[in-house]
Design an enzyme around this catalytic site. Structure first.
Site, PDB file in Angstrom:
ATOM      1  N   THR A 126     -51.962   3.535  14.326  1.00 40.98           N
ATOM      2  CA  THR A 126     -52.932   3.210  15.376  1.00 40.98           C
ATOM      3  C   THR A 126     -52.899   1.711  15.715  1.00 40.98           C
ATOM      4  N   GLY A 153     -55.739   1.937   6.252  1.00 39.23           N
ATOM      5  CA  GLY A 153     -56.490   1.745   5.009  1.00 39.23           C
ATOM      6  C   GLY A 153     -55.641   1.003   3.979  1.00 39.23           C
ATOM      7  N   GLU A 210     -57.101  10.921  12.137  1.00 34.64           N
ATOM      8  CA  GLU A 210     -56.080  11.969  12.042  1.00 34.64           C
ATOM      9  C   GLU A 210     -56.179  12.941  13.216  1.00 34.64           C
TER      10      GLU A 210
HETATM   11  C1  LIG Z   1     -53.207   6.041  -8.113  1.00 35.42           C
HETATM   12  C2  LIG Z   1     -54.388   5.545  -7.441  1.00 35.42           C
HETATM   13  C3  LIG Z   1     -55.578   6.209  -7.868  1.00 35.42           C
HETATM   14  C4  LIG Z   1     -56.752   5.692  -7.193  1.00 35.42           C
HETATM   15  C5  LIG Z   1     -57.519   6.732  -6.611  1.00 35.42           C
HETATM   16  C6  LIG Z   1     -56.976   7.104  -5.341  1.00 35.42           C
HETATM   17  C7  LIG Z   1     -57.634   8.261  -4.891  1.00 35.42           C
HETATM   18  C8  LIG Z   1     -56.626   9.100  -4.292  1.00 35.42           C
HETATM   19  C9  LIG Z   1     -56.081  10.014  -5.262  1.00 35.42           C
HETATM   20  C10 LIG Z   1     -55.048  10.827  -4.562  1.00 35.42           C
HETATM   21  C11 LIG Z   1     -54.566  11.929  -5.350  1.00 35.42           C
HETATM   22  C12 LIG Z   1     -53.435  12.575  -4.688  1.00 35.42           C
HETATM   23  C13 LIG Z   1     -53.855  13.467  -3.564  1.00 35.42           C
HETATM   24  C14 LIG Z   1     -52.881  13.434  -2.416  1.00 35.42           C
HETATM   25  C15 LIG Z   1     -53.498  13.885  -1.189  1.00 35.42           C
HETATM   26  C16 LIG Z   1     -54.496  12.939  -0.794  1.00 35.42           C
HETATM   27  C17 LIG Z   1     -55.067  13.268   0.545  1.00 35.42           C
HETATM   28  C18 LIG Z   1     -56.347  12.667   0.621  1.00 35.42           C
HETATM   29  C19 LIG Z   1     -57.061  12.950   1.926  1.00 35.42           C
HETATM   30  C20 LIG Z   1     -56.429  12.255   3.030  1.00 35.42           C
HETATM   31  C21 LIG Z   1     -57.269  11.161   3.489  1.00 35.42           C
HETATM   32  C22 LIG Z   1     -56.379  10.268   4.193  1.00 35.42           C
HETATM   33  C23 LIG Z   1     -57.192   9.301   4.912  1.00 35.42           C
HETATM   34  C24 LIG Z   1     -56.562   9.193   6.261  1.00 35.42           C
HETATM   35  C25 LIG Z   1     -57.122   8.080   7.040  1.00 35.42           C
HETATM   36  C26 LIG Z   1     -56.763   8.201   8.504  1.00 35.42           C
HETATM   37  C27 LIG Z   1     -55.327   8.026   8.809  1.00 35.42           C
HETATM   38  C28 LIG Z   1     -55.023   8.136  10.303  1.00 35.42           C
HETATM   39  O1  LIG Z   1     -55.864   8.350  11.123  1.00 35.42           O
HETATM   40  S1  LIG Z   1     -53.399   7.937  10.741  1.00 35.42           S
HETATM   41  C29 LIG Z   1     -53.360   8.087  12.498  1.00 35.42           C
HETATM   42  C30 LIG Z   1     -53.554   9.502  12.959  1.00 35.42           C
HETATM   43  N1  LIG Z   1     -53.384   9.591  14.389  1.00 35.42           N
HETATM   44  C31 LIG Z   1     -53.481  10.713  15.038  1.00 35.42           C
HETATM   45  O2  LIG Z   1     -53.743  11.767  14.481  1.00 35.42           O
HETATM   46  C32 LIG Z   1     -53.176  10.639  16.500  1.00 35.42           C
HETATM   47  C33 LIG Z   1     -53.535  11.895  17.233  1.00 35.42           C
HETATM   48  N2  LIG Z   1     -52.620  12.117  18.326  1.00 35.42           N
HETATM   49  C34 LIG Z   1     -51.596  13.018  18.268  1.00 35.42           C
HETATM   50  O3  LIG Z   1     -51.397  13.684  17.266  1.00 35.42           O
HETATM   51  C35 LIG Z   1     -50.732  13.153  19.478  1.00 35.42           C
HETATM   52  O4  LIG Z   1     -50.649  12.027  20.234  1.00 35.42           O
HETATM   53  C36 LIG Z   1     -51.151  14.317  20.356  1.00 35.42           C
HETATM   54  C37 LIG Z   1     -50.880  15.581  19.574  1.00 35.42           C
HETATM   55  C38 LIG Z   1     -52.615  14.274  20.741  1.00 35.42           C
HETATM   56  C39 LIG Z   1     -50.342  14.314  21.634  1.00 35.42           C
HETATM   57  O5  LIG Z   1     -49.015  14.023  21.348  1.00 35.42           O
HETATM   58  P1  LIG Z   1     -47.895  13.897  22.486  1.00 35.42           P
HETATM   59  O6  LIG Z   1     -48.452  13.124  23.625  1.00 35.42           O
HETATM   60  O7  LIG Z   1     -46.664  13.390  21.861  1.00 35.42           O
HETATM   61  O8  LIG Z   1     -47.703  15.372  22.824  1.00 35.42           O
HETATM   62  P2  LIG Z   1     -48.143  16.250  24.065  1.00 35.42           P
HETATM   63  O9  LIG Z   1     -47.430  15.776  25.273  1.00 35.42           O
HETATM   64  O10 LIG Z   1     -49.625  16.352  24.141  1.00 35.42           O
HETATM   65  O11 LIG Z   1     -47.546  17.603  23.608  1.00 35.42           O
HETATM   66  C40 LIG Z   1     -46.163  17.925  23.696  1.00 35.42           C
HETATM   67  C41 LIG Z   1     -45.898  19.151  22.871  1.00 35.42           C
HETATM   68  O12 LIG Z   1     -45.827  18.792  21.497  1.00 35.42           O
HETATM   69  C42 LIG Z   1     -46.714  19.600  20.771  1.00 35.42           C
HETATM   70  N3  LIG Z   1     -47.174  18.841  19.581  1.00 35.42           N
HETATM   71  C43 LIG Z   1     -47.923  17.738  19.549  1.00 35.42           C
HETATM   72  N4  LIG Z   1     -48.116  17.350  18.271  1.00 35.42           N
HETATM   73  C44 LIG Z   1     -47.465  18.231  17.500  1.00 35.42           C
HETATM   74  C45 LIG Z   1     -47.283  18.362  16.093  1.00 35.42           C
HETATM   75  N5  LIG Z   1     -47.846  17.527  15.241  1.00 35.42           N
HETATM   76  N6  LIG Z   1     -46.545  19.377  15.634  1.00 35.42           N
HETATM   77  C46 LIG Z   1     -45.982  20.275  16.499  1.00 35.42           C
HETATM   78  N7  LIG Z   1     -46.115  20.198  17.851  1.00 35.42           N
HETATM   79  C47 LIG Z   1     -46.838  19.194  18.336  1.00 35.42           C
HETATM   80  C48 LIG Z   1     -47.825  19.905  21.737  1.00 35.42           C
HETATM   81  O13 LIG Z   1     -48.597  20.985  21.323  1.00 35.42           O
HETATM   82  C49 LIG Z   1     -47.016  20.151  22.978  1.00 35.42           C
HETATM   83  O14 LIG Z   1     -46.463  21.454  22.894  1.00 35.42           O
HETATM   84  P3  LIG Z   1     -46.245  22.303  24.233  1.00 35.42           P
HETATM   85  O15 LIG Z   1     -47.614  22.673  24.698  1.00 35.42           O
HETATM   86  O16 LIG Z   1     -45.464  23.480  23.747  1.00 35.42           O
HETATM   87  O17 LIG Z   1     -45.540  21.438  25.212  1.00 35.42           O
HETATM   88  C1  LIG Z   2     -62.209   5.360   8.937  1.00 35.03           C
HETATM   89  C2  LIG Z   2     -60.942   5.370   9.733  1.00 35.03           C
HETATM   90  C3  LIG Z   2     -59.739   5.212   9.067  1.00 35.03           C
HETATM   91  C4  LIG Z   2     -58.550   5.189   9.795  1.00 35.03           C
HETATM   92  N1  LIG Z   2     -57.387   4.993   9.139  1.00 35.03           N
HETATM   93  C5  LIG Z   2     -56.225   4.905   9.829  1.00 35.03           C
HETATM   94  C6  LIG Z   2     -55.000   4.636   9.165  1.00 35.03           C
HETATM   95  O1  LIG Z   2     -54.959   4.504   7.947  1.00 35.03           O
HETATM   96  N2  LIG Z   2     -53.879   4.519   9.894  1.00 35.03           N
HETATM   97  C7  LIG Z   2     -53.887   4.663  11.244  1.00 35.03           C
HETATM   98  O2  LIG Z   2     -52.816   4.562  11.846  1.00 35.03           O
HETATM   99  N3  LIG Z   2     -55.023   4.947  11.897  1.00 35.03           N
HETATM  100  C8  LIG Z   2     -56.196   5.061  11.239  1.00 35.03           C
HETATM  101  N4  LIG Z   2     -57.369   5.323  11.902  1.00 35.03           N
HETATM  102  C9  LIG Z   2     -57.347   5.447  13.356  1.00 35.03           C
HETATM  103  C10 LIG Z   2     -57.585   6.863  13.843  1.00 35.03           C
HETATM  104  O3  LIG Z   2     -56.488   7.685  13.597  1.00 35.03           O
HETATM  105  C11 LIG Z   2     -57.924   6.841  15.323  1.00 35.03           C
HETATM  106  O4  LIG Z   2     -59.121   6.109  15.488  1.00 35.03           O
HETATM  107  C12 LIG Z   2     -58.069   8.236  15.885  1.00 35.03           C
HETATM  108  O5  LIG Z   2     -56.813   8.894  15.935  1.00 35.03           O
HETATM  109  C13 LIG Z   2     -58.719   8.266  17.284  1.00 35.03           C
HETATM  110  O6  LIG Z   2     -58.012   7.476  18.173  1.00 35.03           O
HETATM  111  P1  LIG Z   2     -58.707   6.319  19.050  1.00 35.03           P
HETATM  112  O7  LIG Z   2     -59.478   5.471  18.130  1.00 35.03           O
HETATM  113  O8  LIG Z   2     -57.646   5.745  19.880  1.00 35.03           O
HETATM  114  O9  LIG Z   2     -59.742   7.075  19.949  1.00 35.03           O
HETATM  115  P2  LIG Z   2     -59.650   7.281  21.534  1.00 35.03           P
HETATM  116  O10 LIG Z   2     -58.445   8.106  21.829  1.00 35.03           O
HETATM  117  O11 LIG Z   2     -59.785   6.005  22.244  1.00 35.03           O
HETATM  118  O12 LIG Z   2     -60.924   8.200  21.745  1.00 35.03           O
HETATM  119  C14 LIG Z   2     -62.138   7.767  22.372  1.00 35.03           C
HETATM  120  C15 LIG Z   2     -62.725   8.969  23.135  1.00 35.03           C
HETATM  121  O13 LIG Z   2     -61.847   9.351  24.168  1.00 35.03           O
HETATM  122  C16 LIG Z   2     -61.589  10.736  24.122  1.00 35.03           C
HETATM  123  N5  LIG Z   2     -60.199  11.012  24.530  1.00 35.03           N
HETATM  124  C17 LIG Z   2     -59.071  10.310  24.261  1.00 35.03           C
HETATM  125  N6  LIG Z   2     -57.999  10.919  24.804  1.00 35.03           N
HETATM  126  C18 LIG Z   2     -58.436  12.026  25.421  1.00 35.03           C
HETATM  127  C19 LIG Z   2     -57.813  13.082  26.141  1.00 35.03           C
HETATM  128  N7  LIG Z   2     -56.496  13.121  26.327  1.00 35.03           N
HETATM  129  N8  LIG Z   2     -58.585  14.062  26.647  1.00 35.03           N
HETATM  130  C20 LIG Z   2     -59.925  14.046  26.460  1.00 35.03           C
HETATM  131  N9  LIG Z   2     -60.570  13.073  25.758  1.00 35.03           N
HETATM  132  C21 LIG Z   2     -59.842  12.083  25.258  1.00 35.03           C
HETATM  133  C22 LIG Z   2     -61.802  11.126  22.667  1.00 35.03           C
HETATM  134  O14 LIG Z   2     -62.168  12.494  22.556  1.00 35.03           O
HETATM  135  C23 LIG Z   2     -62.927  10.192  22.243  1.00 35.03           C
HETATM  136  O15 LIG Z   2     -64.165  10.797  22.566  1.00 35.03           O
HETATM  137  C24 LIG Z   2     -58.571   5.351  11.204  1.00 35.03           C
HETATM  138  C25 LIG Z   2     -59.794   5.528  11.857  1.00 35.03           C
HETATM  139  C26 LIG Z   2     -60.970   5.528  11.139  1.00 35.03           C
HETATM  140  C27 LIG Z   2     -62.272   5.710  11.862  1.00 35.03           C
END
Ligand SMILES: CCCCCCCCCCCCCCCCCCCCCCCCCCCC(=O)SCCNC(=O)CCNC(=O)[C@H](O)C(C)(C)COP(=O)(O)OP(=O)(O)OC[C@H]1O[C@@H](n2cnc3c(N)ncnc32)[C@H](O)[C@@H]1OP(=O)(O)O
Ligand SMILES: Cc1cc2nc3c(=O)[nH]c(=O)nc-3n(C[C@H](O)[C@H](O)[C@H](O)COP(=O)(O)OP(=O)(O)OC[C@H]3O[C@@H](n4cnc5c(N)ncnc54)[C@H](O)[C@@H]3O)c2cc1C
Length: 674
Positions: free
Chosen positions: A157, A196, A440
């Site tokens: 992000t 994070g 996520e």
């Molecule tokens: C040793 C240390 C010990 C200390 C203790 C530690 C404690 C921990 C102990 C751990 C123990 C071990 C355990 C392990 C597991 C731990 C897990 C713990 C929980 C996890 C917590 C983690 C915290 C996480 C924090 C947050 C992190 C983040 O947020 S990262 C950033 C995430 N960002 C996003 O999610 C962005 C969202 N956006 C998208 O995904 C995409 O942009 C979109 C899907 C919205 C759109 O994508 P795009 O524009 O490219 O596609 P689009 O044009 O819309 O679609 C085209 C076609 O593609 C298809 N599509 C899209 N995505 C996918 C996909 N993923 N897979 C398949 N297909 C996909 C889409 O449907 C379209 O298809 P068609 O319709 O057919 O065209």
């Molecule tokens: C606690 C926390 C931890 C995080 N940790 C990580 C990390 O470790 N690594 C990392 O990479 N990221 C991390 N993130 C970022 C996180 O993945 C993003 O904030 C999340 O994916 C949402 O994206 P954004 O902030 O751009 O929201 P935006 O996309 O700007 O969303 C704002 C609003 O717009 C709307 N919107 C956006 N696009 C559309 C659309 N196409 N259609 C309709 N509505 C739409 C949404 O629904 C929402 O209401 C973390 C976020 C938080 C809060």
């Protein structure tokens, strides 16, 4: 008056509740854990990790400064990491320590009221190495990461973009002269933001950047990037990194920002399982499916369903135990004040939270198994099941996180004023889980991904083409008549499917109408997105209801009769609750009548009364040790008022009889001398 139970002084109301529970609590624990073996293994891990007392703080985190909180979280993360390497890995039966063991993840919650700064290391950095590296790259990076010689995070992000990954601005431009990539942040909005552990803890990260080679952009790709010196931890030249500041929760996770000034990394640091850049700069696509680089996100979405089920189980344990000891009001003048758990409105707030924790826990296991099957197929080169799985994991992530956050807040309401105390444990749970709705993949955005799949599936059904399993019900959408209502569990599930099919049909019809009226396909889609989100939500609710019911029937096949009854009551409660939440939709898409709905409401209320005597037993069955609950209101012994007072007395504000603020401000103001 208190009572002694197993050498523990227990509140008499809680003791009475336990005495009247009519089912075998341990059997339900086994169901929730996925079998007796898992329960035994979990308990062993908890004993080793928690019995030494290493998870405890002398002073509560809430009384520390942000810097102290962070340092304390690092200290305890290091203790826990060492335990994981030395003892817990073996106990959890894993070849490589920790990774993918939800029990180890859960046990870590005893150490952190918020989260560990290592969460992203194990939650995303290690999984990305496992999922996106070639075997050679993996053999270099994975042992170092698992041994924690390096600590990493996942920086995708940016300030300007989180949802729209294709819009990321960080560039990775290949230089064939030196065989390096040049990472650059061309704008303020291209700064990485949120990862994070990035602020202060990690020395490596996965960076997602737009790949340029031979003058052409090939879209976003992952790179492994060193950002701090491995010895001194000082940020390397060309790197600008820091912490983003206070947040609603996650305050021990040092979420950070990161910018690059023409920062060079070796060619081999591109993660090359799905695409490669050869020495001369030629780009080679390896993967059969364009979205495999999004794999770590899919993994975390799957894991999150389990994560929120666990946190909801914690909140409902706190609120139900508290409701058993809390007495309030006097509806019958001659009787003592009732336990608040006796109020039907309180049962309405809480029993759905227990049922939802069960529903999501069982769905998460089922989702994990489906994920493993999809991964196995992909290993053989077959990506056919990926679209359905993406649609499924997207909606389950959206609905499970949103429902859990809502129900945790409802548990807080159920605890009245004391629920607002940090020491109740509920505010921290809420702050953690409400973020899961956003990160996520935001709720709306993910439901719209599921809606894309539903609309396509609907068109396939219309053309009488075969359908994938989770949408096979769409085949009945063309019968021409409304689904027949019947209030049996299977009947209600069929009605939920009819709602999802009906809502999808409305979306398709409206989009076609709008396109005939001259809108482009994109605009017609956009104008229909409120209904598309509702259709995807309905689909997800049908999937959860169906999975929960089927899994409970399967898992209780050999259970004792009373366990069968109480599990059946909980499942039925879940179905009635959601049917009553969606009466308008049922009237639109099924044959349900007003009388049917009035009868259903009465059946629901009667079910609450049947579950009431077993409520404390049901939350005891989650088997959450006090160390995991961090709660004055929810501990096993129910000594709520004593604990609230003990915690209050720990407040640094109570250290001196008179605050300095008195002489500095209050006295001068009160004496007219300010
Ligand atoms: C040793 C240390 C010990 C200390 C203790 C530690 C404690 C921990 C102990 C751990 C123990 C071990 C355990 C392990 C597991 C731990 C897990 C713990 C929980 C996890 C917590 C983690 C915290 C996480 C924090 C947050 C992190 C983040 O947020 S990262 C950033 C995430 N960002 C996003 O999610 C962005 C969202 N956006 C998208 O995904 C995409 O942009 C979109 C899907 C919205 C759109 O994508 P795009 O524009 O490219 O596609 P689009 O044009 O819309 O679609 C085209 C076609 O593609 C298809 N599509 C899209 N995505 C996918 C996909 N993923 N897979 C398949 N297909 C996909 C889409 O449907 C379209 O298809 P068609 O319709 O057919 O065209
Ligand atoms: C606690 C926390 C931890 C995080 N940790 C990580 C990390 O470790 N690594 C990392 O990479 N990221 C991390 N993130 C970022 C996180 O993945 C993003 O904030 C999340 O994916 C949402 O994206 P954004 O902030 O751009 O929201 P935006 O996309 O700007 O969303 C704002 C609003 O717009 C709307 N919107 C956006 N696009 C559309 C659309 N196409 N259609 C309709 N509505 C739409 C949404 O629904 C929402 O209401 C973390 C976020 C938080 C809060």
């Amino acid at each position: 008056m208190t009572q002694t139970n197993n050498n523990m002084t227990v509140n008499p109301d809680l003791a009475m509740e336990r005495a009247k529970c009519n089912f075998n609590v341990l059997e339900v624990t086994h169901i929730f854990d996925g079998g007796e073996r898992n329960t035994l293994q979990r308990k062993k891990i908890e004993d080793v990790a928690l019995n030494s007392g290493a998870s405890k703080d002398a002073l509560g985190e809430e009384h520390m400064s942000p810097k102290e909180k962070y340092e304390n979280a690092v200290r305890k993360s290091c203790i826990y990491a060492t335990m994981m390497k030395n003892e817990l890995a073996e106990l959890s039966g894993l070849e490589s320590f920790g990774v993918s063991s939800p029990v180890i993840r859960r046990t870590a919650d005893a150490f952190f009221k918020e989260v560990s700064p290592f969460l992203l290391h194990l939650g995303m950095f290690v999984p990305t190495i496992m999922g996106q590296c070639t075997p050679e790259q993996q053999s270099y990076w994975l042992p170092r990461a698992l041994d924690m010689q390096i600590i990493g995070t996942y920086a995708q992000t940016e300030l300007g973009h989180g949802t729209f990954i294709r819009g990321l601005e960080t560039t990775a431009t290949y230089d064939p002269e030196t065989e390096e990539f040049v990472l650059h942040s061309p704008t303020l909005s291209s700064y990485k933001w949120w990862a994070g552990g990035l602020g202060k803890t990690v020395n490596y990260c996965i960076v997602v950047a737009q790949l340029y080679t031979k003058g052409e952009c090939h879209g976003t790709h992952p790179f492994i990037v060193q950002i701090r010196d491995e010895d001194t931890h000082v940020p390397l030249p060309g790197i600008k990194v820091g912490e983003i500041g206070p947040k609603m929760g996650f305050n021990t996770a040092d979420n950070g920002f990161l910018g690059f000034d023409h920062y060079r990394i070796p060619r081999e640091h591109m993660l090359m399982k799905n695409a490669q850049v050869l020495k001369d700069g030629t780009y080679v696509k390896v993967a059969r499916h364009g979205k495999l680089t999004y794999g770590t996100m899919v993994f975390v979405r799957v894991v999150l369903v389990n994560e929120v089920a666990f946190n909801l189980a914690k909140a409902s344990t706190i609120a139900v135990r508290y409701s058993a000891i809390r007495r309030q009001s006097k509806p019958k003048p001659d009787e003592v004040e009732p336990q608040i758990l006796d109020y039907v409105t309180q049962q309405h707030k809480l029993f759905i939270a227990i049922a939802t924790a069960h529903a999501l826990q069982l769905c998460s296991t089922w989702l994990w198994e489906s994920f493993s099957a999809v991964l196995a197929q992909m290993k053989g080169g077959n990506t056919d099941t990926l679209p359905e799985f993406h649609a499924l994991s997207s909606c389950l992530k959206a609905i499970s996180t949103s429902d859990s956050a809502h129900l945790i807040e409802q548990c807080r309401h159920a605890c009245g004023g004391h629920g607002y105390m940090i020491s109740s444990g509920i505010p921290n749970l809420y702050n953690f889980v409400s973020a899961t709705r956003t990160y996520e993949g935001d709720y709306t955005v993910l439901l719209l991904q599921t809606a894309r799949f539903l609309v396509k599936a609907y068109e396939q059904a219309e053309a009488k083409k075969p359908l994938t399993p989770t949408v096979s019900y769409l085949a009945h959408a063309f019968s021409g008549s409304r689904a027949t209502w019947d209030n049996s569990p299977d009947g209600i599930i069929r009605s939920f499917q009819a709602l999802a099919a009906g809502k999808t049909a409305v979306c398709v019809t409206n989009m076609r109408k709008r396109m005939r009226a001259g809108l482009s396909q994109v605009d017609a889609w956009e104008m229909s997105t409120i209904q598309l989100v509702a259709a995807a939500e309905a689909h997800c609710r049908a999937v959860i209801a169906d999975t929960y019911r089927k899994e409970i029937v399967r898992l209780t096949a050999n259970s004792s009769p009373n366990v069968k009854v109480v599990m059946d009551q909980l499942t039925t409660l879940y179905l009635y609750y959601w049917a009553l939440e969606r009466t308008g939709d049922l009237l639109m898409f099924t044959s349900v009548s007003q009388k049917d709905l009035v009868d259903l409401q009465i059946a629901y209320e009667e079910l609450l009364l049947k579950i009431r005597p077993n409520a404390v037993g049901l939350v005891d069955a989650f088997d959450l040790r006090d160390e995991l609950l961090h709660s004055t209101l929810g501990s096993y012994d129910g000594r709520v008022y004593e604990r609230l007072m003990e915690e209050a007395l720990k407040s640094p504000m109570n250290k001196e009889p008179v605050s300095d603020a008195y002489s500095k401000y209050l006295r001068p103001m009160m004496k007219g001398k300010l």
